[in-house]
Design a protein around this motif. Structure first.
Motif, PDB file in Angstrom:
ATOM      1  N   ALA A 289      45.304 -13.732   9.210  1.00  0.00           N
ATOM      2  CA  ALA A 289      46.137 -13.859  10.407  1.00  0.00           C
ATOM      3  C   ALA A 289      45.661 -12.937  11.525  1.00  0.00           C
ATOM      4  O   ALA A 289      45.856 -13.227  12.706  1.00  0.00           O
ATOM      5  N   ALA A 290      45.020 -11.827  11.155  1.00  0.00           N
ATOM      6  CA  ALA A 290      44.535 -10.888  12.165  1.00  0.00           C
ATOM      7  C   ALA A 290      43.465 -11.507  13.054  1.00  0.00           C
ATOM      8  O   ALA A 290      43.332 -11.149  14.232  1.00  0.00           O
ATOM      9  N   ILE A 291      42.676 -12.432  12.501  1.00  0.00           N
ATOM     10  CA  ILE A 291      41.627 -13.084  13.304  1.00  0.00           C
ATOM     11  C   ILE A 291      42.024 -14.489  13.719  1.00  0.00           C
ATOM     12  O   ILE A 291      41.257 -15.175  14.401  1.00  0.00           O
ATOM     13  N   GLY A 292      43.226 -14.924  13.326  1.00  0.00           N
ATOM     14  CA  GLY A 292      43.656 -16.277  13.613  1.00  0.00           C
ATOM     15  C   GLY A 292      43.548 -16.708  15.063  1.00  0.00           C
ATOM     16  O   GLY A 292      43.048 -17.800  15.359  1.00  0.00           O
ATOM     17  N   PRO A 293      43.954 -15.869  16.041  1.00  0.00           N
ATOM     18  CA  PRO A 293      43.877 -16.293  17.440  1.00  0.00           C
ATOM     19  C   PRO A 293      42.473 -16.218  18.042  1.00  0.00           C
ATOM     20  O   PRO A 293      42.277 -16.656  19.180  1.00  0.00           O
ATOM     21  N   PHE A 294      41.505 -15.658  17.304  1.00  0.00           N
ATOM     22  CA  PHE A 294      40.225 -15.322  17.925  1.00  0.00           C
ATOM     23  C   PHE A 294      39.011 -16.060  17.375  1.00  0.00           C
ATOM     24  O   PHE A 294      38.068 -16.310  18.121  1.00  0.00           O
ATOM     25  N   TRP A 295      38.987 -16.373  16.072  1.00  0.00           N
ATOM     26  CA  TRP A 295      37.717 -16.730  15.436  1.00  0.00           C
ATOM     27  C   TRP A 295      37.073 -17.983  16.028  1.00  0.00           C
ATOM     28  O   TRP A 295      35.858 -18.019  16.247  1.00  0.00           O
ATOM     29  N   ASP A 296      37.883 -19.019  16.313  1.00  0.00           N
ATOM     30  CA  ASP A 296      37.265 -20.240  16.833  1.00  0.00           C
ATOM     31  C   ASP A 296      36.770 -20.058  18.262  1.00  0.00           C
ATOM     32  O   ASP A 296      35.735 -20.610  18.642  1.00  0.00           O
ATOM     33  N   GLY A 297      37.474 -19.263  19.063  1.00  0.00           N
ATOM     34  CA  GLY A 297      36.996 -18.969  20.414  1.00  0.00           C
ATOM     35  C   GLY A 297      35.721 -18.141  20.394  1.00  0.00           C
ATOM     36  O   GLY A 297      34.816 -18.352  21.217  1.00  0.00           O
ATOM     37  N   ASN A 298      35.628 -17.207  19.452  1.00  0.00           N
ATOM     38  CA  ASN A 298      34.427 -16.379  19.359  1.00  0.00           C
ATOM     39  C   ASN A 298      33.197 -17.200  18.989  1.00  0.00           C
ATOM     40  O   ASN A 298      32.076 -16.876  19.397  1.00  0.00           O
ATOM     41  N   GLU A 299      33.392 -18.267  18.205  1.00  0.00           N
ATOM     42  CA  GLU A 299      32.257 -19.100  17.800  1.00  0.00           C
ATOM     43  C   GLU A 299      31.624 -19.825  18.985  1.00  0.00           C
ATOM     44  O   GLU A 299      30.460 -20.239  18.911  1.00  0.00           O
ATOM     45  N   VAL A 300      32.370 -19.991  20.060  1.00  0.00           N
ATOM     46  CA  VAL A 300      31.822 -20.664  21.247  1.00  0.00           C
ATOM     47  C   VAL A 300      30.602 -19.920  21.772  1.00  0.00           C
ATOM     48  O   VAL A 300      29.677 -20.527  22.334  1.00  0.00           O
ATOM     49  N   TRP A 301      30.573 -18.605  21.582  1.00  0.00           N
ATOM     50  CA  TRP A 301      29.427 -17.824  22.051  1.00  0.00           C
ATOM     51  C   TRP A 301      28.129 -18.263  21.375  1.00  0.00           C
ATOM     52  O   TRP A 301      27.059 -18.212  21.982  1.00  0.00           O
ATOM     53  N   LEU A 302      28.200 -18.708  20.136  1.00  0.00           N
ATOM     54  CA  LEU A 302      27.004 -19.209  19.443  1.00  0.00           C
ATOM     55  C   LEU A 302      26.512 -20.490  20.106  1.00  0.00           C
ATOM     56  O   LEU A 302      25.301 -20.677  20.311  1.00  0.00           O
TER      57      LEU A 302
ATOM     58  N   ALA B 193      27.513  -0.349  17.861  1.00  0.00           N
ATOM     59  CA  ALA B 193      26.401  -0.438  16.915  1.00  0.00           C
ATOM     60  C   ALA B 193      25.860  -1.858  16.848  1.00  0.00           C
ATOM     61  O   ALA B 193      24.644  -2.081  16.829  1.00  0.00           O
ATOM     62  N   MET B 194      26.767  -2.832  16.812  1.00  0.00           N
ATOM     63  CA  MET B 194      26.340  -4.229  16.772  1.00  0.00           C
ATOM     64  C   MET B 194      25.603  -4.601  18.051  1.00  0.00           C
ATOM     65  O   MET B 194      24.540  -5.251  18.022  1.00  0.00           O
ATOM     66  N   ALA B 195      26.153  -4.200  19.197  1.00  0.00           N
ATOM     67  CA  ALA B 195      25.527  -4.528  20.480  1.00  0.00           C
ATOM     68  C   ALA B 195      24.141  -3.895  20.592  1.00  0.00           C
ATOM     69  O   ALA B 195      23.183  -4.540  21.054  1.00  0.00           O
ATOM     70  N   ALA B 196      24.013  -2.649  20.170  1.00  0.00           N
ATOM     71  CA  ALA B 196      22.721  -1.965  20.258  1.00  0.00           C
ATOM     72  C   ALA B 196      21.694  -2.599  19.328  1.00  0.00           C
ATOM     73  O   ALA B 196      20.512  -2.721  19.677  1.00  0.00           O
TER      74      ALA B 196
ATOM     75  N   PHE C  84      28.046 -12.788  20.963  1.00  0.00           N
ATOM     76  CA  PHE C  84      28.455 -13.535  19.777  1.00  0.00           C
ATOM     77  C   PHE C  84      28.624 -12.616  18.583  1.00  0.00           C
ATOM     78  O   PHE C  84      29.640 -12.660  17.879  1.00  0.00           O
ATOM     79  N   PHE C  85      27.673 -11.741  18.335  1.00  0.00           N
ATOM     80  CA  PHE C  85      27.758 -10.886  17.157  1.00  0.00           C
ATOM     81  C   PHE C  85      28.796  -9.782  17.329  1.00  0.00           C
ATOM     82  O   PHE C  85      29.426  -9.372  16.346  1.00  0.00           O
ATOM     83  N   VAL C  86      28.986  -9.292  18.540  1.00  0.00           N
ATOM     84  CA  VAL C  86      30.026  -8.279  18.753  1.00  0.00           C
ATOM     85  C   VAL C  86      31.405  -8.875  18.499  1.00  0.00           C
ATOM     86  O   VAL C  86      32.256  -8.256  17.836  1.00  0.00           O
ATOM     87  N   LEU C  87      31.633 -10.092  18.983  1.00  0.00           N
ATOM     88  CA  LEU C  87      32.952 -10.716  18.856  1.00  0.00           C
ATOM     89  C   LEU C  87      33.130 -11.412  17.506  1.00  0.00           C
ATOM     90  O   LEU C  87      34.135 -11.226  16.826  1.00  0.00           O
TER      91      LEU C  87
END
Length: 320
Positions: A47-60, A248-251, A18-21
């Motif tokens: 627009a750079a995060i437009g296709p990704f942000w809502d899908g990434n929130e699913v990880w939470l 760095a985020m993953a670690a 979740f935090f990496v994405l």
């Protein structure tokens, strides 16, 4: 490895993912008014995060659901103790999502200014608040012999937890700057690189202090990755810089769970009241069923999300 330990690793994997994405999404939300100095530039950044942000929130959602299913005692104690903080996280998620979807629907300057602030503050509040909670799990919350949270709202603000929140916020900001430098063209790309170099030092300081505070070796690797990210951004190697901030985020997230094991929640009242992996887990049958389901669906989700990133891999132009 026991099923209880396996599912502790799975929960850690979901929180780390979740935090990496979503971390770079948070960073873009915080920085979009800085790297986009006019309406067009701000649209380009979002627009750079437009296709990704809502899908990434699913990880939470999956991280919370896996805690609920695999470790109900952990979920019950932690989420009841952090109830108000999690409510604020929910408000920030809603405000941020509404801002992304509806901020451009009305041309009124006041309307756009309101949702710009909602996106910025919401994006910054989420990693800060979640970091306070995740760090507090390691530092310890007031928990009694029955596994009940006995403190109040002020008790969730442990020194280690607050620093963890600040570290995750700074990492998200650097992660977002590296993503924008990788994903955009023109003035937004140049400003993203410049902003990334500026926030890099603060992120390095936060990571070094976090590493000194945390006994896990992974936290040291996180600081090294932040150091590398700064050098790579200066050299214009945006792809490698983004990989370094992701590492760095993953670690950093992984180190929290390494520090926590074999517990799932530390009691600041008495070490005898700690919630452990084995003591807080669901029954063996439930864990077996969950393992089969995870073995089928998690690879499918990873493949689909990887395909999404491949499809939308092109840079976004300033004219977006």
């Amino acid at each position: 490895m026991s099923l209880e330990t396996f599912w502790f690793v799975v929960v850690a994997f979901f929180w780390t993912g979740f935090f990496v994405l979503e971390g770079f999404d948070f960073g873009v939300g915080v920085l979009h008014t800085v790297v986009g100095r006019d309406e067009r530039g701000r649209r380009t950044a979002l627009a750079a995060i437009g296709p990704f942000w809502d899908g990434n929130e699913v990880w939470l959602i999956v991280a919370g659901a896996s805690m609920f299913a695999a470790f109900p005692a952990w979920y019950a104690t932690l989420f009841s103790g952090l109830y108000l903080a999690l409510l604020l996280v929910l408000v920030a998620l809603i405000a941020r999502g509404v801002a992304f979807e509806f901020g451009e629907k009305v041309t009124s300057p006041r309307w756009r200014r309101t949702w710009t602030w909602a996106a910025t503050l919401g994006s910054g509040a989420i990693p800060l608040l979640l970091g306070i909670g995740l760090g507090g799990m390691v530092a310890g919350f007031p928990i009694d012999a029955d596994g009940e949270f006995t403190g109040n709202f002020a008790d969730i603000f442990t020194a280690y937890g607050v620093w963890t929140g600040l570290t995750l916020l700074s990492l998200s900001t650097l992660h977002g700057a590296a993503f924008l430098a990788l994903k955009t063209h023109g003035a937004v790309r140049e400003r993203s690189r410049a902003v990334g170099v500026r926030v890099w030092l603060a992120t390095l300081v936060a990571s070094v202090v976090f590493a000194a505070w945390s006994p896990a070796v992974l936290s040291v690797l996180a600081a090294v990755a932040v150091l590398a990210a700064g050098a790579l951004l200066r050299a214009g190697r945006e792809g490698w810089a983004f990989s370094a901030t992701a590492a760095a985020m993953a670690a950093t997230l992984s180190s929290l769970f390494v520090d926590l094991y074999p517990n799932v929640l530390i009691s600041s009242t008495d070490a005898a009241y700690n919630l452990t992996v084995s003591g807080a887990a669901s029954g063996s049958y439930a864990l077996k069923v969950m393992t089969v389901a995870a073995a089928v669906f998690v690879p499918l989700v990873l493949l689909y999300q990887g395909w999404t990133y491949r499809v939308f891999r092109a840079r976004v132009h300033d004219s977006a």
